[in-house]
Design an enzyme around this catalytic site. Structure first.
Site, PDB file in Angstrom:
ATOM      1  N   THR A  17      46.068  21.636  37.569  1.00 16.18           N
ATOM      2  CA  THR A  17      45.607  20.774  36.469  1.00 16.18           C
ATOM      3  C   THR A  17      45.980  19.317  36.727  1.00 16.18           C
ATOM      4  OG1 THR A  17      46.104  22.651  35.020  1.00 16.18           O
ATOM      5  CG2 THR A  17      45.549  20.602  33.952  1.00 16.18           C
ATOM      6  N   ARG A  21      51.862  21.371  42.404  1.00 12.03           N
ATOM      7  CA  ARG A  21      53.118  21.819  41.764  1.00 12.03           C
ATOM      8  C   ARG A  21      53.610  23.064  42.484  1.00 12.03           C
ATOM      9  NH1 ARG A  21      52.570  20.222  35.780  1.00 12.03           N
ATOM     10  NH2 ARG A  21      52.004  18.081  36.260  1.00 12.03           N
ATOM     11  N   SER A 112      56.265  17.136  36.348  1.00 15.79           N
ATOM     12  CA  SER A 112      56.074  16.895  34.923  1.00 15.79           C
ATOM     13  C   SER A 112      57.118  17.579  34.043  1.00 15.79           C
ATOM     14  CB  SER A 112      54.665  17.335  34.547  1.00 15.79           C
ATOM     15  OG  SER A 112      54.368  16.891  33.267  1.00 15.79           O
ATOM     16  N   HIS A 113      56.667  18.516  33.224  1.00 18.50           N
ATOM     17  CA  HIS A 113      57.543  19.167  32.249  1.00 18.50           C
ATOM     18  C   HIS A 113      58.234  20.392  32.843  1.00 18.50           C
ATOM     19  CE1 HIS A 113      53.630  20.970  32.376  1.00 18.50           C
ATOM     20  NE2 HIS A 113      54.172  22.089  31.938  1.00 18.50           N
ATOM     21  N   LYS A 125      51.672  14.082  42.050  1.00 16.90           N
ATOM     22  CA  LYS A 125      50.435  13.763  41.340  1.00 16.90           C
ATOM     23  C   LYS A 125      49.730  12.667  42.133  1.00 16.90           C
ATOM     24  CE  LYS A 125      51.819  14.761  36.560  1.00 16.90           C
ATOM     25  NZ  LYS A 125      51.885  14.240  35.181  1.00 16.90           N
ATOM     26  N   ASP A 276      58.728  14.167  28.208  1.00 19.44           N
ATOM     27  CA  ASP A 276      58.954  15.134  29.286  1.00 19.44           C
ATOM     28  C   ASP A 276      59.469  14.453  30.549  1.00 19.44           C
ATOM     29  OD1 ASP A 276      56.646  13.854  30.081  1.00 19.44           O
ATOM     30  OD2 ASP A 276      55.810  15.642  31.036  1.00 19.44           O
ATOM     31  N   ASP A 278      58.255  13.255  33.380  1.00 19.41           N
ATOM     32  CA  ASP A 278      57.666  12.025  33.915  1.00 19.41           C
ATOM     33  C   ASP A 278      57.119  11.115  32.819  1.00 19.41           C
ATOM     34  OD1 ASP A 278      55.660  13.888  33.391  1.00 19.41           O
ATOM     35  OD2 ASP A 278      54.316  13.066  34.899  1.00 19.41           O
ATOM     36  N   ASP A 280      54.941  11.464  30.265  1.00 24.02           N
ATOM     37  CA  ASP A 280      53.591  11.398  29.695  1.00 24.02           C
ATOM     38  C   ASP A 280      53.426  12.274  28.458  1.00 24.02           C
ATOM     39  OD1 ASP A 280      53.625  13.710  31.157  1.00 24.02           O
ATOM     40  OD2 ASP A 280      51.945  13.204  32.473  1.00 24.02           O
ATOM     41  N   ARG A 281      54.326  13.230  28.236  1.00 26.25           N
ATOM     42  CA  ARG A 281      54.205  14.085  27.045  1.00 26.25           C
ATOM     43  C   ARG A 281      55.131  13.602  25.935  1.00 26.25           C
ATOM     44  NH1 ARG A 281      53.352  20.311  28.615  1.00 26.25           N
ATOM     45  NH2 ARG A 281      51.811  19.995  30.249  1.00 26.25           N
ATOM     46  N   GLU A 362      45.798  16.150  23.749  1.00 26.24           N
ATOM     47  CA  GLU A 362      45.758  17.568  24.063  1.00 26.24           C
ATOM     48  C   GLU A 362      46.867  18.282  23.316  1.00 26.24           C
ATOM     49  OE1 GLU A 362      44.479  18.235  28.466  1.00 26.24           O
ATOM     50  OE2 GLU A 362      46.144  16.860  28.401  1.00 26.24           O
ATOM     51  N   GLU A 363      46.642  19.582  23.114  1.00 24.31           N
ATOM     52  CA  GLU A 363      47.652  20.391  22.430  1.00 24.31           C
ATOM     53  C   GLU A 363      48.972  20.432  23.193  1.00 24.31           C
ATOM     54  OE1 GLU A 363      48.696  23.284  24.078  1.00 24.31           O
ATOM     55  OE2 GLU A 363      47.261  22.771  25.664  1.00 24.31           O
ATOM     56  N   SER A 364      48.906  20.195  24.506  1.00 20.16           N
ATOM     57  CA  SER A 364      50.102  20.329  25.346  1.00 20.16           C
ATOM     58  C   SER A 364      50.979  19.074  25.259  1.00 20.16           C
ATOM     59  CB  SER A 364      49.690  20.599  26.796  1.00 20.16           C
ATOM     60  OG  SER A 364      48.812  19.584  27.252  1.00 20.16           O
ATOM     61  N   LYS A 375      48.225  10.197  29.897  1.00 21.94           N
ATOM     62  CA  LYS A 375      48.817  10.279  28.574  1.00 21.94           C
ATOM     63  C   LYS A 375      50.136   9.511  28.589  1.00 21.94           C
ATOM     64  CE  LYS A 375      50.250  15.043  29.586  1.00 21.94           C
ATOM     65  NZ  LYS A 375      49.574  15.348  30.855  1.00 21.94           N
ATOM     66  N   ARG A 494      47.484  31.553  28.460  1.00 23.80           N
ATOM     67  CA  ARG A 494      47.692  30.817  27.213  1.00 23.80           C
ATOM     68  C   ARG A 494      46.630  31.270  26.210  1.00 23.80           C
ATOM     69  NH1 ARG A 494      51.456  27.405  29.061  1.00 23.80           N
ATOM     70  NH2 ARG A 494      51.056  25.866  30.692  1.00 23.80           N
TER      71      ARG A 494
HETATM   72  C1  G16 Z   1      49.035  18.547  32.805  1.00 27.24           C
HETATM   73  C2  G16 Z   1      47.838  17.698  32.565  1.00 27.24           C
HETATM   74  C3  G16 Z   1      47.425  17.789  31.118  1.00 27.24           C
HETATM   75  C4  G16 Z   1      47.206  19.234  30.724  1.00 27.24           C
HETATM   76  C5  G16 Z   1      48.389  20.078  31.080  1.00 27.24           C
HETATM   77  C6  G16 Z   1      47.997  21.522  30.878  1.00 27.24           C
HETATM   78  O1  G16 Z   1      50.090  18.005  32.061  1.00 27.24           O
HETATM   79  O2  G16 Z   1      48.094  16.360  32.906  1.00 27.24           O
HETATM   80  O3  G16 Z   1      46.282  17.038  30.929  1.00 27.24           O
HETATM   81  O4  G16 Z   1      46.989  19.371  29.355  1.00 27.24           O
HETATM   82  O5  G16 Z   1      48.767  19.864  32.408  1.00 27.24           O
HETATM   83  O6  G16 Z   1      48.752  22.384  31.567  1.00 27.24           O
HETATM   84  P1  G16 Z   1      48.312  23.881  31.761  1.00 27.24           P
HETATM   85  O7  G16 Z   1      47.181  23.919  32.734  1.00 27.24           O
HETATM   86  O8  G16 Z   1      49.558  24.520  32.246  1.00 27.24           O
HETATM   87  O9  G16 Z   1      47.904  24.401  30.406  1.00 27.24           O
HETATM   88  P2  G16 Z   1      51.428  17.494  32.773  1.00 27.24           P
HETATM   89  O10 G16 Z   1      52.233  16.882  31.673  1.00 27.24           O
HETATM   90  O11 G16 Z   1      52.008  18.755  33.329  1.00 27.24           O
HETATM   91  O12 G16 Z   1      50.995  16.546  33.819  1.00 27.24           O
END
Ligand code: G16
Length: 539
Positions: A17, A21, A112-113, A125, A276, A278, A280-281, A362-364, A375, A494
């Site tokens: 995504t 990772r 990220s998280h 990234k 989080d 990095d 962005d969350r 986004e919900e995340s 973000k 999910r």
């Molecule tokens: C990344 C993307 C987000 C996305 C998230 C979803 O977040 O940048 O746009 O909503 O992954 O993760 P998953 O595919 O696990 O549901 P981040 O913060 O990990 O970069």
């Protein structure tokens, strides 16, 4: 001084995504970073005159990977690297630096998280010149390259000292070490009403910001404590640590436990937030009150006129399909454009670049705007503080008023983790096959109005992406199923649930979603196939 080293491909370097990772130990294998980076450079082609940003969230292996990237960039003919001091940069600050310097892209070293450390995760990234994650058309080519790579180029030189701001050279390549915080802070000051927020803190308003021992600590201390005047100690876990001090830097009700416990106690400050790894969350909390990311997006959008940078008007708003429908009602009320995209911030970039949207979320736990192409955790926190400062209302009051005006989308996400990839893929494939037979079917009081995969046709580049399976009921309730694209091993299923209510606004979400959860579990045969009676993580 440029060496060409023979290598053999790894077969697992496909970006998910948001970038690559992997478990740290996977990335630490010989030539793993080198193969991946060389594949990116090969895909880009001619690197002469090109400028890239490099930095990371400070997690374990950042220091080693950065040095490899610097030496490989120099050997491959990159003209200049802009690097955050000591190798630090948050994802949103990185996006800003790419845009401000009209750079050709950047590499943010972060998972990220996901947890860090030798036994945690690592990631890279890759952003292009848009300041956002490279699109799948590019990452697919890079993946192809990783499967064929035979050699990489690297400069044979001692490590570069990243601790001093200023310019140096490696071969013909210029290396500019920058303060990663200043530019970002200046941008935030241009967007928000800092004077109003300063006044809020002077009046005795209290907050707790949890940087979770990750990259936002220095940004948050500078902005909230030094500039805005939040009391010293408002920002906690502010020192970025290679293993995040054992914390899982995912700002949600489960992993930001220390903050959540405080905010739900009698000692709660007026406002709570976390970011989080990095940066962005974000998670937003009031006194004994949690705002879902879906509601947060709707509330920020509804209040855009209170923010200096947006008060003249906004283009539109977008959300990922899995995010609740709350913001769709706001878009309708304000008569602005509204878009639904697949999960992944990269899908918002074309909409921002073409002035179709200003806000997205986004919900995340991601919210942002077209000020950058990622973000932005601190941006979301400042947006909330700005609304509070102008309205004089609490987080809870603002949210309750919103629900009274628009109704409430009860929303929860259920994660089934550590499933074998085969089981997860088969579950999704079988469910997809079953979807047409669900159309028009009754499940108790719920009647299916549409059951289909979510397919996005990008209005700008006309690409088409399928992501997740959606069951919509006649009353607007929805079930969305998808597999995570950010894990580092196995599969995570999910399941996202929502139910719209205009009367019962203060119920327990789990109670409101109980029946839909049962439908979701049974329809996809989750327990039978995964052996799990309930989700591992509920947010
Ligand atoms: C990344 C993307 C987000 C996305 C998230 C979803 O977040 O940048 O746009 O909503 O992954 O993760 P998953 O595919 O696990 O549901 P981040 O913060 O990990 O970069």
């Amino acid at each position: 001084m440029i060496k060409t080293i023979a290598t053999t491909p790894y077969t697992d370097q496909k970006m998910g995504t948001a970038g690559l990772r992997k478990k740290s130990k996977v990335v630490m294998q010989p030539n793993y970073v080198e193969n991946f980076m060389q594949s990116i450079f090969n895909t880009i082609g001619d690197l002469s005159g090109k400028v890239y940003l490099v930095g990371g969230d400070g997690r374990f292996y950042n220091d080693i990977a950065i040095q490899k990237i610097i030496k490989m960039a120099a050997a491959n003919g990159v003209a200049k690297l802009i690097i955050g001091k000591d190798g630090f940069i948050s994802t949103p600050a990185g996006s800003h630096i790419i845009l401000k310097n009209k750079a050709d892209g950047g590499f943010v070293l972060s998972a990220s998280h996901n947890p860090g450390g030798e036994n945690g995760d690592f990631g890279i990234k890759y952003a292009n010149e848009s300041g956002g994650q490279a699109p799948s058309s590019v990452t697919d080519k890079i993946y192809q390259n990783t499967k064929e790579i035979k050699e990489y180029k690297i400069f044979d030189a001692p490590d570069i000292d990243l601790s001093k701001i200023g310019t140096q050279k490696l071969g013909d390549m210029v290396i500019e070490i920058i303060d990663p915080v200043t530019d970002y802070v200046n941008m935030m000051q241009e967007i928000f009403d800092f004077e109003a927020i300063k006044k809020l803190f002077r009046s005795g308003f209290t907050m707790r910001f949890d940087a979770m021992n990750a990259v936002t600590g220095p940004y948050a201390q500078r902005i909230f404590e030094e500039i805005l005047g939040a009391p010293k100690g408002s920002v906690v876990n502010f020192r970025p640590l290679p293993d995040f001090g054992g914390l899982h830097p995912d700002p949600n009700l489960i992993y930001a436990k220390e903050l959540v416990d405080l905010m739900f106690s009698d000692k709660a400050p007026d406002f709570g937030a976390a970011n989080d790894g990095d940066g962005d969350r974000n998670m937003i909390l009031g006194k004994k009150f949690f705002v879902t990311p879906s509601d947060s997006l709707a509330i920020l959008t509804d209040n855009y006129q209170l923010i200096p940078a947006y008060k003249k008007g906004i283009f539109g708003v977008a959300k990922s399909a899995a995010t609740s429908s709350a913001v769709s009602r706001v878009a309708k009320a304000h008569n602005i454009g509204y878009y639904e995209v697949p999960t992944g911030w990269k899908y918002f970039v074309n909409l921002m670049d073409s002035n179709r949207i200003t806000f997205c979320g986004e919900e995340s736990f991601g919210t942002g705007s077209s000020h950058i192409r990622e973000k932005d955790g601190i941006w979301a926190v400042l947006f909330w503080l700005n609304i509070i400062a102008v309205t004089g209302k609490s987080v809870e009051e603002i949210t309750l008023e919103h629900w009274k005006k628009y109704g409430r989308s009860y929303y929860m996400r259920f994660d089934f983790e550590g499933i074998s990839t085969e089981v997860a893929d088969k579950l999704m494939a079988d469910l997809e096959e079953k979807l047409p037979s669900l159309n028009g079917r009754n499940f108790g009081t719920y009647k299916v109005s549409k059951a289909a995969p979510f397919v996005y046709n990008d209005p700008v580049d006309h690409s088409s992406t399928k992501n997740g399976l959606v069951i919509t009921f006649e009353d607007g309730s929805r079930i969305v199923y998808r597999l995570s694209g950010t894990g580092s091993s196995g599969a995570t299923l999910r399941v996202y649930l929502e139910k719209y209510e205009t009367e019962a606004l203060l119920e327990d979400p789990l109670k409101m979603l109980k029946d839909i959860l049962e439908i979701a579990m049974n329809t996809a045969e989750i327990s039978q196939r995964t052996g799990k009676q309930k989700a591992d993580v509920i947010t």
